[in-house]
Motif scaffolding. Structure first.
Motif, PDB file in Angstrom:
ATOM      1  N   ALA A 167       0.842  -1.192   0.000  1.00 49.94           N
ATOM      2  CA  ALA A 167       0.000   0.000   0.000  1.00 49.94           C
ATOM      3  C   ALA A 167       0.877   1.241   0.000  1.00 49.94           C
ATOM      4  N   ALA A 168       0.308   2.331  -0.465  1.00 46.64           N
ATOM      5  CA  ALA A 168       1.021   3.610  -0.485  1.00 46.64           C
ATOM      6  C   ALA A 168       1.483   3.968   0.927  1.00 46.64           C
ATOM      7  N   GLY A 169       2.706   4.487   1.021  1.00 45.57           N
ATOM      8  CA  GLY A 169       3.252   4.908   2.303  1.00 45.57           C
ATOM      9  C   GLY A 169       4.093   3.853   2.993  1.00 45.57           C
ATOM     10  N   GLU A 170       4.095   2.624   2.465  1.00 45.83           N
ATOM     11  CA  GLU A 170       4.909   1.568   3.077  1.00 45.83           C
ATOM     12  C   GLU A 170       6.333   1.632   2.542  1.00 45.83           C
ATOM     13  N   LEU A 171       7.252   1.053   3.291  1.00 41.76           N
ATOM     14  CA  LEU A 171       8.657   1.003   2.913  1.00 41.76           C
ATOM     15  C   LEU A 171       8.984  -0.390   2.424  1.00 41.76           C
ATOM     16  N   GLN A 172       9.853  -0.486   1.402  1.00 37.31           N
ATOM     17  CA  GLN A 172      10.161  -1.794   0.834  1.00 37.31           C
ATOM     18  C   GLN A 172      11.595  -1.851   0.351  1.00 37.31           C
ATOM     19  N   GLY A 173      12.147  -3.046   0.355  1.00 40.85           N
ATOM     20  CA  GLY A 173      13.457  -3.312  -0.217  1.00 40.85           C
ATOM     21  C   GLY A 173      13.451  -4.692  -0.833  1.00 40.85           C
ATOM     22  N   GLN A 174      14.361  -4.931  -1.779  1.00 39.06           N
ATOM     23  CA  GLN A 174      14.374  -6.207  -2.480  1.00 39.06           C
ATOM     24  C   GLN A 174      15.807  -6.632  -2.753  1.00 39.06           C
ATOM     25  N   SER A 175      16.065  -7.924  -2.574  1.00 39.12           N
ATOM     26  CA  SER A 175      17.394  -8.458  -2.859  1.00 39.12           C
ATOM     27  C   SER A 175      17.546  -8.703  -4.350  1.00 39.12           C
ATOM     28  N   SER A 176      18.751  -8.968  -4.761  1.00 36.71           N
ATOM     29  CA  SER A 176      18.978  -9.479  -6.106  1.00 36.71           C
ATOM     30  C   SER A 176      18.572 -10.956  -6.090  1.00 36.71           C
ATOM     31  N   THR A 177      18.693 -11.642  -7.200  1.00 37.43           N
ATOM     32  CA  THR A 177      18.382 -13.070  -7.246  1.00 37.43           C
ATOM     33  C   THR A 177      19.415 -13.826  -6.415  1.00 37.43           C
ATOM     34  N   ILE A 178      18.917 -14.698  -5.542  1.00 37.28           N
ATOM     35  CA  ILE A 178      19.769 -15.417  -4.594  1.00 37.28           C
ATOM     36  C   ILE A 178      19.744 -16.908  -4.895  1.00 37.28           C
ATOM     37  N   GLU A 179      20.918 -17.514  -4.906  1.00 39.29           N
ATOM     38  CA  GLU A 179      21.018 -18.972  -5.003  1.00 39.29           C
ATOM     39  C   GLU A 179      20.769 -19.524  -3.601  1.00 39.29           C
ATOM     40  N   VAL A 180      19.669 -20.224  -3.406  1.00 37.17           N
ATOM     41  CA  VAL A 180      19.235 -20.655  -2.073  1.00 37.17           C
ATOM     42  C   VAL A 180      20.298 -21.487  -1.366  1.00 37.17           C
ATOM     43  N   LYS A 181      20.888 -22.458  -2.038  1.00 38.16           N
ATOM     44  CA  LYS A 181      21.846 -23.356  -1.385  1.00 38.16           C
ATOM     45  C   LYS A 181      23.156 -22.662  -1.025  1.00 38.16           C
ATOM     46  N   ASN A 182      23.485 -21.570  -1.710  1.00 38.01           N
ATOM     47  CA  ASN A 182      24.773 -20.904  -1.490  1.00 38.01           C
ATOM     48  C   ASN A 182      24.662 -19.615  -0.696  1.00 38.01           C
ATOM     49  N   SER A 183      23.481 -19.301  -0.173  1.00 40.67           N
ATOM     50  CA  SER A 183      23.277 -18.005   0.478  1.00 40.67           C
ATOM     51  C   SER A 183      22.630 -18.146   1.849  1.00 40.67           C
ATOM     52  N   PRO A 184      23.399 -18.545   2.840  1.00 40.98           N
ATOM     53  CA  PRO A 184      22.801 -18.682   4.175  1.00 40.98           C
ATOM     54  C   PRO A 184      22.454 -17.336   4.803  1.00 40.98           C
ATOM     55  N   GLU A 185      23.044 -16.252   4.288  1.00 45.75           N
ATOM     56  CA  GLU A 185      22.783 -14.927   4.846  1.00 45.75           C
ATOM     57  C   GLU A 185      22.619 -13.918   3.721  1.00 45.75           C
ATOM     58  N   VAL A 186      21.577 -13.090   3.834  1.00 46.37           N
ATOM     59  CA  VAL A 186      21.280 -12.087   2.809  1.00 46.37           C
ATOM     60  C   VAL A 186      20.991 -10.767   3.501  1.00 46.37           C
ATOM     61  N   THR A 187      21.507  -9.689   2.952  1.00 50.58           N
ATOM     62  CA  THR A 187      21.204  -8.356   3.466  1.00 50.58           C
ATOM     63  C   THR A 187      20.300  -7.654   2.468  1.00 50.58           C
ATOM     64  N   VAL A 188      19.183  -7.083   2.975  1.00 52.13           N
ATOM     65  CA  VAL A 188      18.262  -6.351   2.121  1.00 52.13           C
ATOM     66  C   VAL A 188      18.148  -4.927   2.670  1.00 52.13           C
ATOM     67  N   LEU A 189      18.399  -3.962   1.812  1.00 56.46           N
ATOM     68  CA  LEU A 189      18.287  -2.550   2.175  1.00 56.46           C
ATOM     69  C   LEU A 189      16.877  -2.081   1.845  1.00 56.46           C
ATOM     70  N   VAL A 190      16.170  -1.593   2.838  1.00 54.49           N
ATOM     71  CA  VAL A 190      14.825  -1.048   2.638  1.00 54.49           C
ATOM     72  C   VAL A 190      15.005   0.402   2.203  1.00 54.49           C
ATOM     73  N   ASP A 191      14.803   0.643   0.885  1.00 53.71           N
ATOM     74  CA  ASP A 191      15.120   1.961   0.346  1.00 53.71           C
ATOM     75  C   ASP A 191      14.078   2.491  -0.636  1.00 53.71           C
ATOM     76  N   GLN A 192      12.877   1.934  -0.603  1.00 54.43           N
ATOM     77  CA  GLN A 192      11.805   2.376  -1.505  1.00 54.43           C
ATOM     78  C   GLN A 192      10.588   2.799  -0.690  1.00 54.43           C
ATOM     79  N   LEU A 193      10.002   3.920  -1.056  1.00 52.84           N
ATOM     80  CA  LEU A 193       8.747   4.360  -0.477  1.00 52.84           C
ATOM     81  C   LEU A 193       7.669   4.070  -1.506  1.00 52.84           C
ATOM     82  N   LEU A 194       6.711   3.262  -1.129  1.00 58.40           N
ATOM     83  CA  LEU A 194       5.635   2.896  -2.071  1.00 58.40           C
ATOM     84  C   LEU A 194       4.563   3.958  -2.126  1.00 58.40           C
TER      85      LEU A 194
END
Length: 70
Positions: free
Chosen positions: A43-70
């Motif tokens: 919804a409008a006014g929410e904050l969002q961030g998205q990762s790049s495509t992640i290989e599940v088996k090779n990525s035990p840890e992922v950092t996502v920056l929340v940098d979008q205002l919807l």
């Protein structure tokens, strides 16, 4: 009250859909949304961030920056 940065652990126990598992996919994109209500739809006014495509088996840890205002 939350303090940022916030660390979240995803596991099979907190799947949004019981029949779907992270282990079923080779690649995923992680989307983080800070919602203004309890509705899963964005919804409008929410904050969002998205990762790049992640290989599940090779990525035990992922950092996502929340940098979008919807």
């Amino acid at each position: 009250q939350f303090r940022f940065p916030l660390e979240v652990t995803l596991s099979e126990e907190n799947a949004m859909v019981e029949a779907l598992s992270l282990a079923q996919f080779e690649q995923v994109i992680v989307t983080v949304r800070i919602s203004v209500d309890e509705n899963v739809m964005s919804a409008a006014g929410e904050l969002q961030g998205q990762s790049s495509t992640i290989e599940v088996k090779n990525s035990p840890e992922v950092t996502v920056l929340v940098d979008q205002l919807l």
